[in-house]
Design an enzyme around this catalytic site. Sequence first.
Site, PDB file in Angstrom:
ATOM      1  N   ALA A  10      45.049  35.681  43.243  1.00 54.64           N
ATOM      2  CA  ALA A  10      45.373  34.252  43.317  1.00 54.64           C
ATOM      3  C   ALA A  10      46.074  33.915  44.626  1.00 54.64           C
ATOM      4  O   ALA A  10      46.936  33.044  44.689  1.00 54.64           O
ATOM      5  CB  ALA A  10      46.260  33.864  42.136  1.00 54.64           C
ATOM      6  N   ALA A  11      45.699  34.617  45.700  1.00 51.36           N
ATOM      7  CA  ALA A  11      46.410  34.426  46.970  1.00 51.36           C
ATOM      8  C   ALA A  11      45.696  33.473  47.909  1.00 51.36           C
ATOM      9  O   ALA A  11      46.291  32.965  48.850  1.00 51.36           O
ATOM     10  CB  ALA A  11      46.611  35.774  47.654  1.00 51.36           C
ATOM     11  N   ARG A  16      37.714  25.127  50.345  1.00 51.56           N
ATOM     12  CA  ARG A  16      36.713  24.134  49.949  1.00 51.56           C
ATOM     13  C   ARG A  16      37.257  23.074  48.983  1.00 51.56           C
ATOM     14  O   ARG A  16      36.608  22.073  48.722  1.00 51.56           O
ATOM     15  CB  ARG A  16      35.508  24.853  49.317  1.00 51.56           C
ATOM     16  CG  ARG A  16      34.616  25.525  50.345  1.00 51.56           C
ATOM     17  CD  ARG A  16      33.636  26.496  49.716  1.00 51.56           C
ATOM     18  NE  ARG A  16      34.276  27.745  49.337  1.00 51.56           N
ATOM     19  CZ  ARG A  16      33.646  28.756  48.725  1.00 51.56           C
ATOM     20  NH1 ARG A  16      32.370  28.634  48.398  1.00 51.56           N
ATOM     21  NH2 ARG A  16      34.294  29.867  48.430  1.00 51.56           N
TER      22      ARG A  16
HETATM   23  C1  UD1 Z   1      33.847  37.307  45.588  1.00 57.82           C
HETATM   24  C2  UD1 Z   1      33.058  38.598  45.699  1.00 57.82           C
HETATM   25  C3  UD1 Z   1      31.580  38.321  45.420  1.00 57.82           C
HETATM   26  C4  UD1 Z   1      31.452  37.697  44.034  1.00 57.82           C
HETATM   27  C5  UD1 Z   1      32.339  36.457  43.906  1.00 57.82           C
HETATM   28  C6  UD1 Z   1      32.356  36.014  42.471  1.00 57.82           C
HETATM   29  C7  UD1 Z   1      34.159  39.994  47.395  1.00 57.82           C
HETATM   30  C8  UD1 Z   1      34.124  40.476  48.783  1.00 57.82           C
HETATM   31  N1  UD1 Z   1      33.188  39.143  47.029  1.00 57.82           N
HETATM   32  O1  UD1 Z   1      33.379  36.422  46.588  1.00 57.82           O
HETATM   33  O2  UD1 Z   1      30.837  39.534  45.462  1.00 57.82           O
HETATM   34  O3  UD1 Z   1      30.085  37.354  43.826  1.00 57.82           O
HETATM   35  O4  UD1 Z   1      33.692  36.763  44.273  1.00 57.82           O
HETATM   36  O5  UD1 Z   1      33.053  34.815  42.307  1.00 57.82           O
HETATM   37  O6  UD1 Z   1      35.028  40.357  46.645  1.00 57.82           O
HETATM   38  N2  UD1 Z   1      41.648  36.309  47.199  1.00 57.82           N
HETATM   39  C9  UD1 Z   1      42.904  36.793  47.465  1.00 57.82           C
HETATM   40  N3  UD1 Z   1      43.176  37.354  48.655  1.00 57.82           N
HETATM   41  C10 UD1 Z   1      42.229  37.460  49.639  1.00 57.82           C
HETATM   42  C11 UD1 Z   1      40.940  36.948  49.386  1.00 57.82           C
HETATM   43  C12 UD1 Z   1      40.669  36.377  48.155  1.00 57.82           C
HETATM   44  O7  UD1 Z   1      43.782  36.740  46.604  1.00 57.82           O
HETATM   45  O8  UD1 Z   1      42.558  37.985  50.713  1.00 57.82           O
HETATM   46  C13 UD1 Z   1      41.374  35.724  45.883  1.00 57.82           C
HETATM   47  C14 UD1 Z   1      41.011  34.267  45.958  1.00 57.82           C
HETATM   48  O9  UD1 Z   1      42.174  33.470  45.827  1.00 57.82           O
HETATM   49  C15 UD1 Z   1      40.081  34.098  44.757  1.00 57.82           C
HETATM   50  C16 UD1 Z   1      39.452  35.477  44.607  1.00 57.82           C
HETATM   51  O10 UD1 Z   1      40.263  36.384  45.342  1.00 57.82           O
HETATM   52  O11 UD1 Z   1      40.795  33.794  43.586  1.00 57.82           O
HETATM   53  C17 UD1 Z   1      38.021  35.543  45.117  1.00 57.82           C
HETATM   54  O12 UD1 Z   1      38.006  35.249  46.505  1.00 57.82           O
HETATM   55  P1  UD1 Z   1      36.861  34.365  47.130  1.00 57.82           P
HETATM   56  O13 UD1 Z   1      37.145  34.212  48.605  1.00 57.82           O
HETATM   57  O14 UD1 Z   1      36.626  33.156  46.356  1.00 57.82           O
HETATM   58  O15 UD1 Z   1      35.605  35.379  46.997  1.00 57.82           O
HETATM   59  P2  UD1 Z   1      34.098  35.012  47.006  1.00 57.82           P
HETATM   60  O16 UD1 Z   1      33.656  34.730  48.386  1.00 57.82           O
HETATM   61  O17 UD1 Z   1      33.824  33.996  45.963  1.00 57.82           O
HETATM   62 CA    CA Z   2      35.139  32.505  44.658  1.00 59.29          CA
END
Ligand code: UD1
Ligand code: CA
Length: 470
Positions: A10-11, A16
């Site tokens: 949740a970071a 978007r």
């Molecule tokens: C991710 C998956 C993808 C999957 C999708 C499903 C990876 C690389 N990709 O992509 O394969 O199909 O979820 O929804 O994992 N977050 C952090 N710290 C970070 C980055 C993200 O806490 O440094 C959290 C975000 O707040 C979010 C979640 O991780 O709640 C997912 O991150 P997001 O950037 O939405 O990943 P997707 O591109 O959707």
């Molecule tokens: Ca996502």
Amino acid sequence: MDAIAAVVLAAGKGTRMKSDRAKVLHQACGRPLAYFPIRAAFALDCAPVVAVVGHQADLVEKELSQLFPGAPLEFALQKDQLGTGHAVASAQAALKRSGFSDRGSVLLLCGDTPLVTAETLQRLVRVKREARAPLAFITTRPADPKGYGRIVRNEKGSPERIVEEKDASAAEKRIGEVNAGIYLVDAPFLFKALGQANRNNAQGEYYLTDIVSAAAAAAREGRAPWSATIEASEEEVSGVNDRAQLAWSAARLRERRLSALMRDGVTIVDPAVTYVDEGVEIGTDTVLEPLVSLRGKTRLGRGVEVGQGCVLVDMEVADGARILPYSHLTASQVGKGAIVGPFARLRPGAQLGEGSHVGNFVEIKKTVLGKGSKANHLSYLGDAVIGEGVNVGAGTITCNYDGKKKHVTTIEDGAFIGSDTQLIAPVTVHKGAYVGTGTTVREDVPPGSLAVSAGKQRNIEGWVEKKGKK
Ligand code: UD1
Ligand code: CA
């Protein structure tokens, strides 16, 4: 069964969403998005549950911890968001600190995926156990796979790796099976794999998805079986990335909530336009008419009627009470069988006794209205203590504010307040006293007496003609 810990990511900022507020704090059914996956993890008995926070970390931590008092919810800070793999690695210290055994397994959830159910997570646990795999994860086949990581399987059908949209070849983009972002992983395998991860990809991030290729590599070396997968419906694993998806997911959560209430004996006339927050309690045979919104800590008893267009926030309503259409009630209590509205307003601290009536265009604040008492038309009652069996006439106003301080109006049992009366507080109308219509009450009214202040009426004959008004 070995203990399962959970890590909820949740970071992220949620670019978007185009919002000043972190994405996971946007609300559905009156709760921040991240509340839902955390609740699912607790429903599975996960302990601890570590939420990885970064963007607006303090606020996210504050809002989430309030919602799970006494639960083993921990927070880990991911200062810079270097990817989902980096986010999970950031939770390792918090897991250790809370005494989680390195030998257990870790459930990984995303804070922006509120629709996943405990039943599906339960299924993930079973499949991983049966497969004896170090890793099990959830896949889905969405109508449009764009944006998701695709599942690349070998000729035997075992998962080889996950390739992100931005890294995928044209052929890989045609794969319809995608990663839901929900995993159950043996802790030692997880943290070893994350330790070996790199950022050689299109986004320059540490990808959590790389643990799938690490599991495949271990399987090829005969150290472990291939990772196991289960398929879930697109709905359950759909993530919220923008506000349209937020509205869509919130609608699904609302449907579930209202279905559960209807199964429990609540009548909901039109679930498509009824809004009930998580945490609201409703007794059987209560009826919610269309466009009702029940928010916060509202509790309704049995056989309550809530009319069309009412908004109730943090309200307590006892059995058999009727709230008539278009009333707005906040942080107050309505007694058994009382009738409120239509078009009534209760501000914080109104306490309406059993069988009392509050009618149209009446505003009540911080006031006790005793059993069977009535204020049926056009009144303001603030900072008042009103006994039982009192009749408050139309247009009665408690003048409670002198510009600096609020003062109390007391009206004792059985008193009768005539229409268009002003009660200038502090003042008391004693037991059984009467106040004549149009009286300005500046002094206490003794028991059993009548107070009048308006002068004698004078009629000026011929006035209209004299003024030439015709
Ligand atoms: C991710 C998956 C993808 C999957 C999708 C499903 C990876 C690389 N990709 O992509 O394969 O199909 O979820 O929804 O994992 N977050 C952090 N710290 C970070 C980055 C993200 O806490 O440094 C959290 C975000 O707040 C979010 C979640 O991780 O709640 C997912 O991150 P997001 O950037 O939405 O990943 P997707 O591109 O959707
Ligand atoms: Ca996502």
